[in-house]
Motif scaffolding. Structure first.
Motif, PDB file in Angstrom:
ATOM      1  N   VAL A  29      18.041 -72.610  32.935  1.00 27.77           N
ATOM      2  CA  VAL A  29      18.056 -70.875  33.068  1.00 27.77           C
ATOM      3  C   VAL A  29      17.633 -70.456  32.169  1.00 27.77           C
ATOM      4  N   ASP A  30      16.481 -69.236  32.651  1.00 23.76           N
ATOM      5  CA  ASP A  30      15.620 -69.064  32.030  1.00 23.76           C
ATOM      6  C   ASP A  30      15.473 -67.345  31.727  1.00 23.76           C
ATOM      7  N   MET A  31      15.144 -66.945  31.035  1.00 27.59           N
ATOM      8  CA  MET A  31      15.283 -65.510  30.109  1.00 27.59           C
ATOM      9  C   MET A  31      14.627 -64.465  31.072  1.00 27.59           C
ATOM     10  N   ARG A  32      15.166 -63.745  32.097  1.00 29.71           N
ATOM     11  CA  ARG A  32      14.564 -63.324  32.617  1.00 29.71           C
ATOM     12  C   ARG A  32      13.674 -61.563  32.224  1.00 29.71           C
ATOM     13  N   ARG A  33      12.307 -61.532  31.181  1.00 30.77           N
ATOM     14  CA  ARG A  33      12.107 -60.651  30.295  1.00 30.77           C
ATOM     15  C   ARG A  33      10.652 -59.933  29.930  1.00 30.77           C
ATOM     16  N   PRO A  34      10.426 -58.323  30.184  1.00 29.06           N
ATOM     17  CA  PRO A  34       8.851 -57.887  30.138  1.00 29.06           C
ATOM     18  C   PRO A  34       8.333 -59.350  29.148  1.00 29.06           C
ATOM     19  N   ASP A  35       6.839 -59.618  29.128  1.00 28.34           N
ATOM     20  CA  ASP A  35       6.043 -60.082  28.105  1.00 28.34           C
ATOM     21  C   ASP A  35       5.449 -59.154  27.621  1.00 28.34           C
ATOM     22  N   THR A  36       5.733 -57.466  27.686  1.00 28.26           N
ATOM     23  CA  THR A  36       5.258 -56.582  26.926  1.00 28.26           C
ATOM     24  C   THR A  36       5.735 -56.684  25.365  1.00 28.26           C
ATOM     25  N   ALA A  37       6.931 -57.339  24.929  1.00 20.80           N
ATOM     26  CA  ALA A  37       8.068 -57.183  24.019  1.00 20.80           C
ATOM     27  C   ALA A  37       7.308 -58.437  23.495  1.00 20.80           C
ATOM     28  N   ARG A  38       7.267 -59.118  21.328  1.00 18.92           N
ATOM     29  CA  ARG A  38       7.462 -60.482  21.310  1.00 18.92           C
ATOM     30  C   ARG A  38       9.214 -60.602  21.423  1.00 18.92           C
ATOM     31  N   PRO A  39       9.855 -61.880  22.304  1.00 18.27           N
ATOM     32  CA  PRO A  39      10.344 -62.284  21.910  1.00 18.27           C
ATOM     33  C   PRO A  39      11.070 -62.318  20.231  1.00 18.27           C
ATOM     34  N   ALA A  40      12.127 -61.913  20.511  1.00 21.02           N
ATOM     35  CA  ALA A  40      12.641 -61.912  19.054  1.00 21.02           C
ATOM     36  C   ALA A  40      13.100 -63.146  18.372  1.00 21.02           C
ATOM     37  N   PRO A  41      13.408 -63.621  17.085  1.00 22.33           N
ATOM     38  CA  PRO A  41      13.466 -64.564  16.121  1.00 22.33           C
ATOM     39  C   PRO A  41      15.315 -64.959  17.126  1.00 22.33           C
ATOM     40  N   THR A  85       5.302 -68.867  29.231  1.00 23.62           N
ATOM     41  CA  THR A  85       5.040 -68.226  30.141  1.00 23.62           C
ATOM     42  C   THR A  85       4.140 -66.986  29.480  1.00 23.62           C
ATOM     43  N   THR A  86       4.910 -66.560  28.358  1.00 23.03           N
ATOM     44  CA  THR A  86       5.012 -65.302  27.555  1.00 23.03           C
ATOM     45  C   THR A  86       3.582 -64.676  27.369  1.00 23.03           C
ATOM     46  N   SER A  87       3.279 -63.759  26.971  1.00 23.20           N
ATOM     47  CA  SER A  87       1.512 -64.001  26.097  1.00 23.20           C
ATOM     48  C   SER A  87       1.679 -63.471  24.442  1.00 23.20           C
ATOM     49  N   PHE A  88       2.206 -64.756  24.384  1.00 20.94           N
ATOM     50  CA  PHE A  88       2.810 -64.708  22.563  1.00 20.94           C
ATOM     51  C   PHE A  88       2.413 -66.085  22.333  1.00 20.94           C
ATOM     52  N   ASP A  89       2.014 -66.749  21.229  1.00 24.77           N
ATOM     53  CA  ASP A  89       2.265 -67.853  20.666  1.00 24.77           C
ATOM     54  C   ASP A  89       4.124 -68.063  20.145  1.00 24.77           C
ATOM     55  N   LEU A  90       4.858 -69.585  20.880  1.00 24.50           N
ATOM     56  CA  LEU A  90       5.821 -69.395  20.112  1.00 24.50           C
ATOM     57  C   LEU A  90       6.008 -70.556  19.213  1.00 24.50           C
ATOM     58  N   SER A  91       7.077 -69.779  18.551  1.00 21.67           N
ATOM     59  CA  SER A  91       7.444 -71.130  17.696  1.00 21.67           C
ATOM     60  C   SER A  91       8.985 -71.775  18.332  1.00 21.67           C
ATOM     61  N   ILE A 137       8.664 -75.902  16.252  1.00 22.49           N
ATOM     62  CA  ILE A 137       7.226 -76.682  17.111  1.00 22.49           C
ATOM     63  C   ILE A 137       6.786 -75.574  18.096  1.00 22.49           C
ATOM     64  N   SER A 138       5.429 -75.699  17.819  1.00 21.90           N
ATOM     65  CA  SER A 138       4.235 -74.797  18.060  1.00 21.90           C
ATOM     66  C   SER A 138       4.167 -74.361  19.645  1.00 21.90           C
ATOM     67  N   VAL A 139       4.047 -73.564  20.834  1.00 24.05           N
ATOM     68  CA  VAL A 139       3.532 -74.015  21.655  1.00 24.05           C
ATOM     69  C   VAL A 139       3.267 -72.070  22.281  1.00 24.05           C
ATOM     70  N   PRO A 140       1.878 -72.348  21.712  1.00 23.56           N
ATOM     71  CA  PRO A 140       0.412 -71.813  22.632  1.00 23.56           C
ATOM     72  C   PRO A 140       1.177 -70.573  23.868  1.00 23.56           C
ATOM     73  N   ARG A 141       0.770 -69.742  23.672  1.00 22.50           N
ATOM     74  CA  ARG A 141       1.023 -68.891  25.449  1.00 22.50           C
ATOM     75  C   ARG A 141      -0.020 -69.979  26.504  1.00 22.50           C
ATOM     76  N   GLY A 142       0.503 -70.130  27.493  1.00 25.08           N
ATOM     77  CA  GLY A 142       0.200 -70.788  28.025  1.00 25.08           C
ATOM     78  C   GLY A 142      -0.099 -72.010  28.577  1.00 25.08           C
ATOM     79  N   THR A 143       0.906 -73.105  27.839  1.00 22.48           N
ATOM     80  CA  THR A 143       1.029 -74.118  27.531  1.00 22.48           C
ATOM     81  C   THR A 143       2.284 -75.085  27.475  1.00 22.48           C
TER      82      THR A 143
END
Length: 167
Positions: A29-41, A85-91, A137-143
């Motif tokens: 199951v995957d969230m479908r959202r534009p990556d123009t905004a950082r996903p909220a906590p 696959t977002t444009s942001f580094d995620l934790s 867990i740190s998951v930089p964008r594109g990793t």
């Protein structure tokens, strides 16, 4: 209703978005959202189900992400990969709900021959439940990271549901 659908229904208020799309056979199951905004906590960025089986590949599971902590027993395992696959580094926080006594390990890149290398974190039982939880867990964008889903007891197996949320 599938076990994953039931858990998502039960926790519908736990996440900031409930627009989920099930891709069917893969159980992903995957969230479908534009990556123009950082996903909220608290935003659910991935959820999937699967199962380990006694016939899966097996490894000498470490107890922690430290050298020389192997149980000395074989444990069947499944590897699931989460890619940012977002444009942001995620934790992210990763919660696994097990139908058996499962054990979660998170790796930058998993190699069962060297189980203590590139291990980021692991968890057996979160707060005396049948769930595993690793946080921040740190998951930089594109990793990507590898989730190794196995058992606490040798050759135990069963179903799992994984929920990955933004921290």
């Amino acid at each position: 209703m599938s076990r994953l659908a039931a858990l998502l229904a039960l926790c519908a208020g736990c996440f900031t978005s409930t627009e989920l799309e099930d891709s069917g056979d893969a159980g992903f199951v995957d969230m479908r959202r534009p990556d123009t905004a950082r996903p909220a906590p608290g935003t659910l960025v991935a959820a999937f189900s699967g199962r380990t089986d006694r016939t899966d590949e097996a490894w000498f599971r470490p107890f922690r992400c430290e050298p020389e902590t192997s149980t000395g027993e074989l444990h069947p395992y499944v590897v699931e990969t989460f890619e940012n696959t977002t444009s942001f580094d995620l934790s992210v926080d990763i919660l696994v709900d097990w139908s058996f006594d499962g054990f979660l390990h998170v790796y930058r890149s998993f190699d069962p021959a060297t189980p203590s290398e590139s291990c980021i974190d692991s968890n057996d039982d979160f707060m005396s439940t049948s769930q595993s939880l690793v946080e921040g867990i740190s998951v930089p964008r594109g990793t990507s990271i590898d989730l190794v889903l196995s058992s606490f007891r040798a050759f135990d197996s069963g179903q799992y549901d994984v929920f990955i949320t933004v921290r």
